[in-house]
Write an enzyme that holds these catalytic residues in place. Structure first.
Site, PDB file in Angstrom:
ATOM      1  N   PRO A   1      -6.064   0.827  -3.444  1.00  0.00           N
ATOM      2  CA  PRO A   1      -4.763   0.418  -2.898  1.00  0.00           C
ATOM      3  C   PRO A   1      -4.300  -0.981  -3.291  1.00  0.00           C
ATOM      4  O   PRO A   1      -3.185  -1.371  -2.939  1.00  0.00           O
ATOM      5  CB  PRO A   1      -4.987   0.492  -1.376  1.00  0.00           C
TER       6      PRO A   1
ATOM      7  N   TYR B   1      -2.005 -11.303  -0.584  1.00  0.00           N
ATOM      8  CA  TYR B   1      -3.247 -10.748  -1.132  1.00  0.00           C
ATOM      9  C   TYR B   1      -4.230 -11.911  -1.244  1.00  0.00           C
ATOM     10  O   TYR B   1      -3.943 -12.886  -1.949  1.00  0.00           O
ATOM     11  CB  TYR B   1      -3.010 -10.144  -2.517  1.00  0.00           C
TER      12      TYR B   1
ATOM     13  N   TYR C   1       4.050  -4.685 -10.656  1.00  0.00           N
ATOM     14  CA  TYR C   1       4.102  -4.511  -9.192  1.00  0.00           C
ATOM     15  C   TYR C   1       5.419  -3.839  -8.785  1.00  0.00           C
ATOM     16  O   TYR C   1       5.429  -2.957  -7.928  1.00  0.00           O
ATOM     17  CB  TYR C   1       3.935  -5.860  -8.495  1.00  0.00           C
TER      18      TYR C   1
ATOM     19  N   HIS D   1      11.533  -6.801  -0.160  1.00  0.00           N
ATOM     20  CA  HIS D   1      10.670  -7.956  -0.426  1.00  0.00           C
ATOM     21  C   HIS D   1      10.911  -8.460  -1.845  1.00  0.00           C
ATOM     22  O   HIS D   1      10.754  -7.715  -2.803  1.00  0.00           O
ATOM     23  CB  HIS D   1       9.196  -7.579  -0.249  1.00  0.00           C
TER      24      HIS D   1
ATOM     25  N   LYS E   1       0.017   1.283  -5.552  1.00  0.00           N
ATOM     26  CA  LYS E   1       0.573   2.245  -6.516  1.00  0.00           C
ATOM     27  C   LYS E   1       0.430   3.713  -6.127  1.00  0.00           C
ATOM     28  O   LYS E   1       1.069   4.578  -6.732  1.00  0.00           O
ATOM     29  CB  LYS E   1      -0.077   2.030  -7.898  1.00  0.00           C
TER      30      LYS E   1
HETATM   31  C1  PHB Z   1       0.005  -1.507   3.331  1.00  0.00           C
HETATM   32  O1  PHB Z   1       0.915  -2.110   3.891  1.00  0.00           O
HETATM   33  O2  PHB Z   1      -0.630  -0.607   3.911  1.00  0.00           O
HETATM   34  C2  PHB Z   1      -0.368  -1.899   1.942  1.00  0.00           C
HETATM   35  C3  PHB Z   1       0.460  -2.758   1.251  1.00  0.00           C
HETATM   36  C4  PHB Z   1       0.126  -3.145  -0.029  1.00  0.00           C
HETATM   37  C5  PHB Z   1      -1.036  -2.666  -0.621  1.00  0.00           C
HETATM   38  C6  PHB Z   1      -1.845  -1.779   0.058  1.00  0.00           C
HETATM   39  C7  PHB Z   1      -1.508  -1.391   1.357  1.00  0.00           C
HETATM   40  O3  PHB Z   1      -1.365  -3.080  -1.872  1.00  0.00           O
END
Ligand code: PHB
Ligand code: APR
Length: 403
Positions: free
Chosen positions: A296, A204, A394, A75, A300
């Site tokens: 989450p 997000y 990130y 990505h 990280k």
């Molecule tokens: C996930 O795909 O489970 C996931 C991805 C990014 C995050 C948290 C969880 O920040």
């Protein structure tokens, strides 16, 4: 009592324990892993799926990167939606070429388990009453029970890779450890479904109804999350209710793409920031979730576990190659510097993206805190420097090399 011995005894066969075992094996260092549950149970725990570039390099160094490189998705960016207004965080352009890989933690764990089995390395699954002893002496050992028999495992060193609820952290006397904790006043309701994801990149979503995340595992498997009150129960959320609420929080273009289906997993996870200091006591080293937890939001958790593993495996390699045992003192300070950075980033992203209405936070009303955070997000998204700050963290800061 049966007696066993090894060089490094590892407690926990999650990603931390398995990756450490594999990297040490590559260096000719012997390990035995003790795991409380079965391998199938470990693989049944759905966790996150974004790997920093440093982590993917470590996985390749461990010799287990083949499937990740074939099936993982690179990505180059992700999207932040601020009440429907989308900003692209172009990771590659903002970081001078770095990217992340979308590949489930379960898959990494599966690959590591397969590599361990192929190399015929010892793991005791369903080991009970695991208890480290004399870790502050030169001859630490672990006692445990396996298939009705009692065992003693002698080792040079013990790696506590047994997660947040494990026994290792509690082995450090309470007066010698400091635990820092923040529990957030909401949780994440997660759903996995075999439906095509709404977007190629993660989204997000900050929304007045609460945060949402559109993530994925592949072109045919989606992973979505919703901010929910901690008091909510999974049973309160039918699939229909979940999809309806997700649709409201996604930006309009993504909502229009949403394909719904039956959930194949649904669970609620609390959000917590937690750090235990130090991460070493005598010959016991804490690794991964045993020492720290992050919310989450910044993806990280697994990545911080990986940097702990990278540091510990390099130091242990030096111990066995050069006899330099003093270098082990560097483990906790090096690991904690990176951990605190990840903690700060995850806490900051969580604060900016969640809705705190009706909750008290940092000594002020949620409504006031939200104004500060609205402004913070607006500023960072609308400044190239701001987007660079988000992108740099990130994709992950570089691992610190031991002296
Ligand atoms: C996930 O795909 O489970 C996931 C991805 C990014 C995050 C948290 C969880 O920040
Ligand atoms: N004895 C033996 N094994 C134990 C014990 C015990 N007393 N207690 C826990 N374990 C095992 C658990 O069953 C689990 O399989 O230790 C393992 C710990 O694995 P994880 O919780 O996955 O932790 P870790 O390997 O550090 O993984 C990094 O970071 O943010 C997260 O999602 C991310 O789970 C990932 C973690």
């Amino acid at each position: 009592m049966k007696t066993l011995s090894t060089q490094v005894a590892i407690i926990g066969a999650g990603p931390s324990g398995l990756l450490l075992g594999q990297l040490l094996h590559k260096q000719g260092i012997e390990t035995i892993i003790l795991e409380r549950v079965t391998g199938e149970y470990v693989l049944g725990r759905i966790r996150a799926g974004i790997l920093e570039q440093g982590f993917t390099e470590l996985v390749r160094e461990a010799g287990v990167g083949e499937r990740m490189d074939q099936e993982g998705e690179v990505h180059e960016g992700f999207i932040i939606s601020d009440n429907g207004n989308c900003t692209h965080i172009d990771l590659k352009a903002l970081t001078g070429g770095k990217t992340v890989t979308c590949y489930g933690q379960v898959e990494i764990t599966r690959d590591l388990m397969a590599a361990r089995a192929a190399a015929d390395l010892t793991t005791y699954y369903e080991a009970s009453n695991v208890q480290p002893h004399d870790v502050n002496s030169s001859q630490p050992y672990i006692t445990f029970s396996y298939q009705g028999e009692d065992y003693r495992l002698n080792a040079d060193y013990i790696a506590g890779c047994d997660g947040f609820h494990g026994i290792s952290r509690k082995t450090i006397p309470a007066h010698l450890r400091t635990e820092h904790e923040r529990v957030y006043p909401f949780g994440w309701l997660g759903v996995m479904s075999d439906t095509p994801p709404v977007n190629e990149e993660l989204i997000y979503c900050k929304h007045e109804r609460g945060f949402a995340l559109a993530s994925r595992r592949s072109a045919t498997r989606s992973r979505y999350y919703l901010q929910v009150p901690v008091s909510d129960k999974v049973e309160d959320w039918s699939d229909e209710a979940f999809w309806e609420e997700l649709k409201r929080r996604l930006p309009a273009e993504a909502a229009a793409q949403l394909i719904t289906g039956n959930s194949i997993e649904k669970s609620i996870a609390p959000l917590r920031s937690f750090v235990c200091e130090p991460m070493q006591y005598g010959r016991l080293f804490l690794v991964g979730d045993a020492a720290h937890i992050v919310p989450p939001t910044g993806a990280k958790g697994l990545n911080l576990a990986a940097s702990d593993v990278a540091t510990l495996y390099k130091l242990l390699t030096r111990v066995y190659r050069e006899g330099d045992t003093a270098c082990l003192q560097q483990y906790s300070p090096i690991a904690l510097r990176r951990v605190w950075n990840g903690e700060r980033f995850s806490w900051w992203m969580s604060n900016m993206l969640h809705n705190y209405t009706g909750m008290e936070v940092s000594g002020m009303q949620g409504e006031t805190f939200s104004r500060f955070m609205d402004s913070e997000l607006h500023y960072y998204l609308n400044s190239e420097n701001g987007r660079k700050v988000i992108a740099e963290q990130y994709v992950g800061l570089p691992y610190e090399e031991p002296l």
